[in-house]
Write a protein that holds these residues in place. Structure first.
Motif, mmCIF file in Angstrom:
data_model
loop_
_atom_site.group_PDB
_atom_site.id
_atom_site.type_symbol
_atom_site.label_atom_id
_atom_site.label_comp_id
_atom_site.label_asym_id
_atom_site.label_seq_id
_atom_site.Cartn_x
_atom_site.Cartn_y
_atom_site.Cartn_z
ATOM 1 N N GLU A 55 -2.028 -0.825 -17.027
ATOM 2 C CA GLU A 55 -1.791 -0.240 -18.178
ATOM 3 C C GLU A 55 -1.932 1.102 -18.118
ATOM 4 O O GLU A 55 -1.389 1.880 -19.154
ATOM 5 N N VAL A 56 -2.433 1.719 -17.029
ATOM 6 C CA VAL A 56 -2.637 3.201 -16.993
ATOM 7 C C VAL A 56 -1.490 3.843 -16.429
ATOM 8 O O VAL A 56 -0.883 4.649 -16.806
ATOM 9 N N PHE A 57 -1.230 3.373 -15.196
ATOM 10 C CA PHE A 57 -0.058 3.835 -14.460
ATOM 11 C C PHE A 57 0.474 2.867 -13.371
ATOM 12 O O PHE A 57 -0.231 2.024 -12.578
ATOM 13 N N GLU A 58 1.937 2.649 -13.231
ATOM 14 C CA GLU A 58 2.296 1.608 -12.357
ATOM 15 C C GLU A 58 2.650 1.936 -10.961
ATOM 16 O O GLU A 58 2.899 0.986 -10.067
ATOM 17 N N ASN A 59 2.741 3.192 -10.839
ATOM 18 C CA ASN A 59 2.860 3.687 -9.349
ATOM 19 C C ASN A 59 1.862 3.375 -8.379
ATOM 20 O O ASN A 59 1.272 4.422 -7.711
ATOM 21 N N THR A 60 1.724 2.147 -8.018
ATOM 22 C CA THR A 60 0.921 1.858 -6.885
ATOM 23 C C THR A 60 1.626 0.822 -5.830
ATOM 24 O O THR A 60 2.533 0.226 -6.045
ATOM 25 N N SER A 61 0.874 1.136 -4.603
ATOM 26 C CA SER A 61 1.525 0.533 -3.570
ATOM 27 C C SER A 61 0.351 -0.160 -2.705
ATOM 28 O O SER A 61 -0.857 0.323 -2.568
ATOM 29 N N ILE A 62 0.377 -1.148 -2.009
ATOM 30 C CA ILE A 62 -0.628 -2.002 -1.418
ATOM 31 C C ILE A 62 -0.198 -2.305 0.088
ATOM 32 O O ILE A 62 1.047 -3.231 -0.027
ATOM 33 N N MET A 63 -0.588 -1.750 1.062
ATOM 34 C CA MET A 63 -0.311 -2.142 2.438
ATOM 35 C C MET A 63 -1.571 -2.674 3.408
ATOM 36 O O MET A 63 -2.780 -2.370 3.028
ATOM 37 N N ALA A 64 -1.150 -3.478 4.380
ATOM 38 C CA ALA A 64 -2.237 -4.031 5.179
ATOM 39 C C ALA A 64 -1.958 -3.715 6.528
ATOM 40 O O ALA A 64 -0.739 -3.491 6.836
ATOM 41 N N PHE A 65 -3.091 -3.524 7.432
ATOM 42 C CA PHE A 65 -2.741 -3.095 8.920
ATOM 43 C C PHE A 65 -3.643 -3.954 9.970
ATOM 44 O O PHE A 65 -4.747 -4.309 9.370
ATOM 45 N N ASN A 66 -3.249 -3.976 10.917
ATOM 46 C CA ASN A 66 -3.975 -4.105 12.343
ATOM 47 C C ASN A 66 -3.235 -3.785 13.372
ATOM 48 O O ASN A 66 -1.927 -3.442 13.410
ATOM 49 N N GLY A 67 -3.847 -4.155 14.693
ATOM 50 C CA GLY A 67 -3.173 -3.639 15.744
ATOM 51 C C GLY A 67 -3.188 -4.494 17.051
ATOM 52 O O GLY A 67 -4.464 -5.117 17.041
ATOM 53 N N GLN A 68 -2.195 -4.394 18.040
ATOM 54 C CA GLN A 68 -2.409 -5.392 19.115
ATOM 55 C C GLN A 68 -2.814 -4.580 20.292
ATOM 56 O O GLN A 68 -3.599 -5.033 20.907
ATOM 57 N N THR A 69 -2.270 -3.323 20.380
ATOM 58 C CA THR A 69 -2.739 -2.543 21.514
ATOM 59 C C THR A 69 -2.645 -0.980 20.974
ATOM 60 O O THR A 69 -2.410 -0.773 19.722
ATOM 61 N N ARG A 70 -2.769 -0.086 21.811
ATOM 62 C CA ARG A 70 -2.784 1.332 21.300
ATOM 63 C C ARG A 70 -1.488 1.873 21.042
ATOM 64 O O ARG A 70 -1.058 2.582 20.233
ATOM 65 N N GLN A 71 -0.304 1.078 21.594
ATOM 66 C CA GLN A 71 1.019 1.420 21.295
ATOM 67 C C GLN A 71 1.555 0.574 20.119
ATOM 68 O O GLN A 71 2.661 0.658 19.757
#
Length: 198
Positions: A127-143
Motif C-alpha cells: 500500500e506504500v508503493f507498487e513499483n517492486t520486482s523480485i528476481m532469483a539467481f544461481n549459476g552453473q559455471t562462470r559462463q
C-alpha cells in the motif's frame, strides 16, 4: 546471464496456502515494518493555493488583492496544506536460489526464510508503493548465470506468488553477474530512487 521464468513446480492452491500461512504468522511484523516504511517513504509536502489548509498562502493572498484592485474576481484558494506524497521509488529484491539456500539455520531452510522475508516485505510495501520486482539467481559455471523472473515491476503480486514458491535451490552462487544484470534492469526504471535488496 540467461533470464527466464521459473517452472511452476508448486500448485496454485499450495502456493496460496503457504503464502497465507506466512502472512498470518508474521502479521505483527508486517504491520510494524509497514509503519516504519511509511515514515521513511511518505513525506509531507506543502501544496499551495488550496481552499482549506493549515497556513495562509501569502502569494495567493497578494494575487487576490491584485485581482480585486484590477476589478477581477479573486481566486478563493488562499491556503497552504501539507499533504502526504509518495516518493518515487523502485525496488528490486534479489533472491539467492543457489545450493547455498538449501542449507539449514535453526531448523529452517535458508530458502524458506528468504521466501518468508519476501512475503513480509511485499505485504508491508503493497500500500506504500507498487513499483517492486523480485528476481532469483544461481549459476552453473562462470559462463552461465540463471536469472529467474519471479515478479516484474508491472506484474501484479498475486500472479507472482506461485513462481516464488516454485523456485528451488540449484547450482552455484553467482552474485556478481546477477547483481550487474539487476543494476542494468534498474537503469531502465524512471524512478528517482532505486533500491536493490540482496
Amino acid at each position: 546471464v540467461y533470464e527466464s521464468m521459473p517452472e511452476n513446480t508448486c500448485s496454485l492452491e499450495e502456493s496460496q496456502n503457504l503464502y497465507n500461512e506466512m502472512k498470518k504468522k508474521n502479521h505483527k511484523h508486517i504491520l510494524d515494518l509497514k509503519h516504519k516504511i511509511e515514515k521513511v517513504t511518505l513525506s509531507r509536502q506543502w501544496k499551495n493555493r488550496q481552499l482549506q489548509g493549515e497556513e495562509i498562502d501569502i502569494d495567493a493572498v497578494v494575487d487576490g488583492i491584485a485581482s480585486i484592485c484590477g476589478g477581477k474576481s479573486p481566486d478563493e484558494k488562499f491556503y497552504l496544506s501539507k499533504r502526504k506524497k509518495n516518493k518515487d521509488i523502485s525496488m528490486l529484491i534479489l533472491l539467492d536460489a543457489s545450493l547455498s539456500a538449501d542449507s539449514w539455520v535453526e531448523g529452517q531452510r535458508v530458502l524458506d526464510i528468504s521466501r518468508e522475508s519476501i512475503v513480509i516485505i511485499q505485504e508491508a510495501l503493497s500500500e506504500v508503493f507498487e513499483n517492486t520486482s523480485i528476481m532469483a539467481f544461481n549459476g552453473q559455471t562462470r559462463q552461465k548465470c540463471e536469472y529467474h523472473s519471479i515478479k516484474e515491476f508491472n506484474t501484479p503480486w498475486k500472479q507472482s506468488v506461485n513462481r516464488l514458491f516454485s523456485v528451488e535451490p540449484a547450482g552455484y552462487t553467482r552474485i556478481g553477474a546477477a547483481l550487474r544484470h539487476s543494476i542494468h534492469k534498474m537503469e531502465k526504471s524512471k524512478s528517482k530512487k532505486k533500491i536493490i535488496i540482496l
